[in-house]
Design a protein around this motif. Structure first.
Motif, PDB file in Angstrom:
ATOM      1  N   ALA A   1     -22.481-101.736   6.914  1.00  0.00           N
ATOM      2  CA  ALA A   1     -23.072-101.075   5.769  1.00  0.00           C
ATOM      3  C   ALA A   1     -24.544-101.772   5.450  1.00  0.00           C
ATOM      4  N   ARG A   2     -24.682-102.897   5.601  1.00  0.00           N
ATOM      5  CA  ARG A   2     -26.021-103.656   5.458  1.00  0.00           C
ATOM      6  C   ARG A   2     -26.781-103.112   6.344  1.00  0.00           C
ATOM      7  N   GLU A   3     -26.455-103.071   7.667  1.00  0.00           N
ATOM      8  CA  GLU A   3     -27.384-102.650   8.661  1.00  0.00           C
ATOM      9  C   GLU A   3     -27.661-101.061   8.447  1.00  0.00           C
ATOM     10  N   ALA A   4     -26.847-100.365   7.777  1.00  0.00           N
ATOM     11  CA  ALA A   4     -27.232 -98.892   7.585  1.00  0.00           C
ATOM     12  C   ALA A   4     -28.206 -98.769   6.790  1.00  0.00           C
ATOM     13  N   GLN A   5     -28.270 -99.768   5.521  1.00  0.00           N
ATOM     14  CA  GLN A   5     -29.386 -99.948   4.685  1.00  0.00           C
ATOM     15  C   GLN A   5     -30.760-100.395   5.179  1.00  0.00           C
ATOM     16  N   GLN A   6     -30.625-101.368   6.056  1.00  0.00           N
ATOM     17  CA  GLN A   6     -31.719-101.627   6.856  1.00  0.00           C
ATOM     18  C   GLN A   6     -32.476-100.777   7.724  1.00  0.00           C
ATOM     19  N   ILE A   7     -31.578 -99.830   8.180  1.00  0.00           N
ATOM     20  CA  ILE A   7     -32.147 -99.026   9.123  1.00  0.00           C
ATOM     21  C   ILE A   7     -33.033 -97.910   8.291  1.00  0.00           C
ATOM     22  N   ASP A   8     -32.498 -97.404   7.227  1.00  0.00           N
ATOM     23  CA  ASP A   8     -32.929 -96.431   6.299  1.00  0.00           C
ATOM     24  C   ASP A   8     -34.244 -97.072   5.739  1.00  0.00           C
ATOM     25  N   ARG A   9     -34.268 -98.381   5.123  1.00  0.00           N
ATOM     26  CA  ARG A   9     -35.433 -99.080   4.738  1.00  0.00           C
ATOM     27  C   ARG A   9     -36.754 -99.082   6.048  1.00  0.00           C
ATOM     28  N   LEU A  10     -35.942 -99.440   7.262  1.00  0.00           N
ATOM     29  CA  LEU A  10     -37.210 -99.523   8.195  1.00  0.00           C
ATOM     30  C   LEU A  10     -37.742 -98.172   8.901  1.00  0.00           C
ATOM     31  N   THR A  11     -36.798 -97.198   8.459  1.00  0.00           N
ATOM     32  CA  THR A  11     -37.503 -95.996   9.118  1.00  0.00           C
ATOM     33  C   THR A  11     -38.553 -95.156   8.046  1.00  0.00           C
ATOM     34  N   ASP A  12     -38.198 -95.641   6.538  1.00  0.00           N
ATOM     35  CA  ASP A  12     -39.232 -95.335   5.699  1.00  0.00           C
ATOM     36  C   ASP A  12     -40.584 -96.202   5.975  1.00  0.00           C
ATOM     37  N   LEU A  13     -40.233 -97.426   6.144  1.00  0.00           N
ATOM     38  CA  LEU A  13     -41.425 -98.297   6.489  1.00  0.00           C
ATOM     39  C   LEU A  13     -42.228 -97.751   7.745  1.00  0.00           C
ATOM     40  N   ALA A  14     -41.650 -97.554   8.728  1.00  0.00           N
ATOM     41  CA  ALA A  14     -42.083 -97.041   9.922  1.00  0.00           C
ATOM     42  C   ALA A  14     -42.862 -95.857   9.733  1.00  0.00           C
ATOM     43  N   ASN A  15     -42.384 -94.804   9.145  1.00  0.00           N
ATOM     44  CA  ASN A  15     -43.098 -93.616   8.833  1.00  0.00           C
ATOM     45  C   ASN A  15     -44.569 -94.046   8.188  1.00  0.00           C
ATOM     46  N   ARG A  16     -44.328 -94.547   6.976  1.00  0.00           N
ATOM     47  CA  ARG A  16     -45.731 -95.041   6.160  1.00  0.00           C
ATOM     48  C   ARG A  16     -46.557 -95.984   7.068  1.00  0.00           C
ATOM     49  N   ALA A  17     -45.987 -96.588   8.120  1.00  0.00           N
ATOM     50  CA  ALA A  17     -47.050 -97.370   8.902  1.00  0.00           C
ATOM     51  C   ALA A  17     -47.520 -96.550  10.175  1.00  0.00           C
ATOM     52  N   ASP A  18     -47.056 -95.587  10.237  1.00  0.00           N
ATOM     53  CA  ASP A  18     -47.252 -94.630  11.507  1.00  0.00           C
ATOM     54  C   ASP A  18     -46.744 -95.323  12.940  1.00  0.00           C
ATOM     55  N   LEU A  19     -45.662 -95.698  12.617  1.00  0.00           N
ATOM     56  CA  LEU A  19     -44.857 -96.234  13.838  1.00  0.00           C
ATOM     57  C   LEU A  19     -43.657 -95.439  14.063  1.00  0.00           C
ATOM     58  N   ASP A  20     -43.454 -95.111  15.341  1.00  0.00           N
ATOM     59  CA  ASP A  20     -42.240 -94.309  15.708  1.00  0.00           C
ATOM     60  C   ASP A  20     -41.047 -94.794  15.037  1.00  0.00           C
ATOM     61  N   PRO A  21     -40.261 -94.124  14.184  1.00  0.00           N
ATOM     62  CA  PRO A  21     -39.136 -94.670  13.608  1.00  0.00           C
ATOM     63  C   PRO A  21     -38.012 -95.141  14.463  1.00  0.00           C
ATOM     64  N   LYS A  22     -37.843 -94.195  15.626  1.00  0.00           N
ATOM     65  CA  LYS A  22     -36.912 -94.549  16.583  1.00  0.00           C
ATOM     66  C   LYS A  22     -37.115 -95.716  17.202  1.00  0.00           C
ATOM     67  N   PHE A  23     -38.272 -96.234  17.529  1.00  0.00           N
ATOM     68  CA  PHE A  23     -38.693 -97.424  18.214  1.00  0.00           C
ATOM     69  C   PHE A  23     -38.220 -98.615  17.135  1.00  0.00           C
ATOM     70  N   ALA A  24     -38.869 -98.519  15.883  1.00  0.00           N
ATOM     71  CA  ALA A  24     -38.404 -99.332  14.876  1.00  0.00           C
ATOM     72  C   ALA A  24     -36.807 -99.646  14.794  1.00  0.00           C
ATOM     73  N   LYS A  25     -36.082 -98.412  15.072  1.00  0.00           N
ATOM     74  CA  LYS A  25     -34.458 -98.526  14.677  1.00  0.00           C
ATOM     75  C   LYS A  25     -34.276 -99.464  15.978  1.00  0.00           C
ATOM     76  N   GLU A  26     -34.433 -99.012  16.985  1.00  0.00           N
ATOM     77  CA  GLU A  26     -34.177 -99.720  18.481  1.00  0.00           C
ATOM     78  C   GLU A  26     -34.527-101.382  18.238  1.00  0.00           C
ATOM     79  N   PHE A  27     -35.761-101.339  17.738  1.00  0.00           N
ATOM     80  CA  PHE A  27     -36.240-103.079  17.503  1.00  0.00           C
ATOM     81  C   PHE A  27     -35.185-103.893  16.884  1.00  0.00           C
ATOM     82  N   LEU A  28     -35.149-103.022  15.620  1.00  0.00           N
ATOM     83  CA  LEU A  28     -34.147-103.832  14.550  1.00  0.00           C
ATOM     84  C   LEU A  28     -32.710-104.112  15.309  1.00  0.00           C
TER      85      LEU A  28
END
Ligand SMILES: O=C(O)C(=O)C[C@]1(C(=O)O)C=C[C@@H](O)C=C1
Length: 98
Positions: free
Chosen positions: A55-82
């Motif tokens: 459950a915590r991981e799902a929250q982290q992925i959601d948050r990182l996807t949002d951050l990645a979009n704002r930072a112009d980073l591929d959200p798929k890459f951000a998710k795989e990295f996390l």
């Protein structure tokens, strides 16, 4: 070397300087993150808590996807990295509990 190539080499050196600085930030940041996850691993081992928390991981992925979009980073890459980092953390947590 042509004057154009000399200019290109200077620009390349500038980018590489920035890349080296940012790589150092990443490594120190990861070191800090692992200090916290080590403490979490100890806490979980002491209190018989499960190594992973989906459950915590799902929250982290959601948050990182949002951050990645704002930072112009591929959200798929951000998710795989996390996920890569978290699986390493979970392995450490499991070792703590052995
Ligand atoms: O927050 C936790 O419970 C942790 O153990 C840390 C962490 C993480 O690395 O962020 C690792 C494993 C969990 O599945 C979720 C998150």
């Amino acid at each position: 070397m042509t004057p154009d190539q000399k200019r290109a080499a200077e620009i390349l050196a500038g980018h590489r300087e920035s890349i080296d600085r940012l790589d150092a930030i990443l490594i120190y940041t990861l070191g800090e993150r692992f200090k916290h996850t080590q403490a979490v691993g100890q806490l979980k081992a002491e209190h018989a808590l499960p190594p992973s928390d989906p459950a915590r991981e799902a929250q982290q992925i959601d948050r990182l996807t949002d951050l990645a979009n704002r930072a112009d980073l591929d959200p798929k890459f951000a998710k795989e990295f996390l996920n890569f980092i978290i699986s390493e953390v979970i392995q450490h947590h499991k070792k703590h509990q052995e």
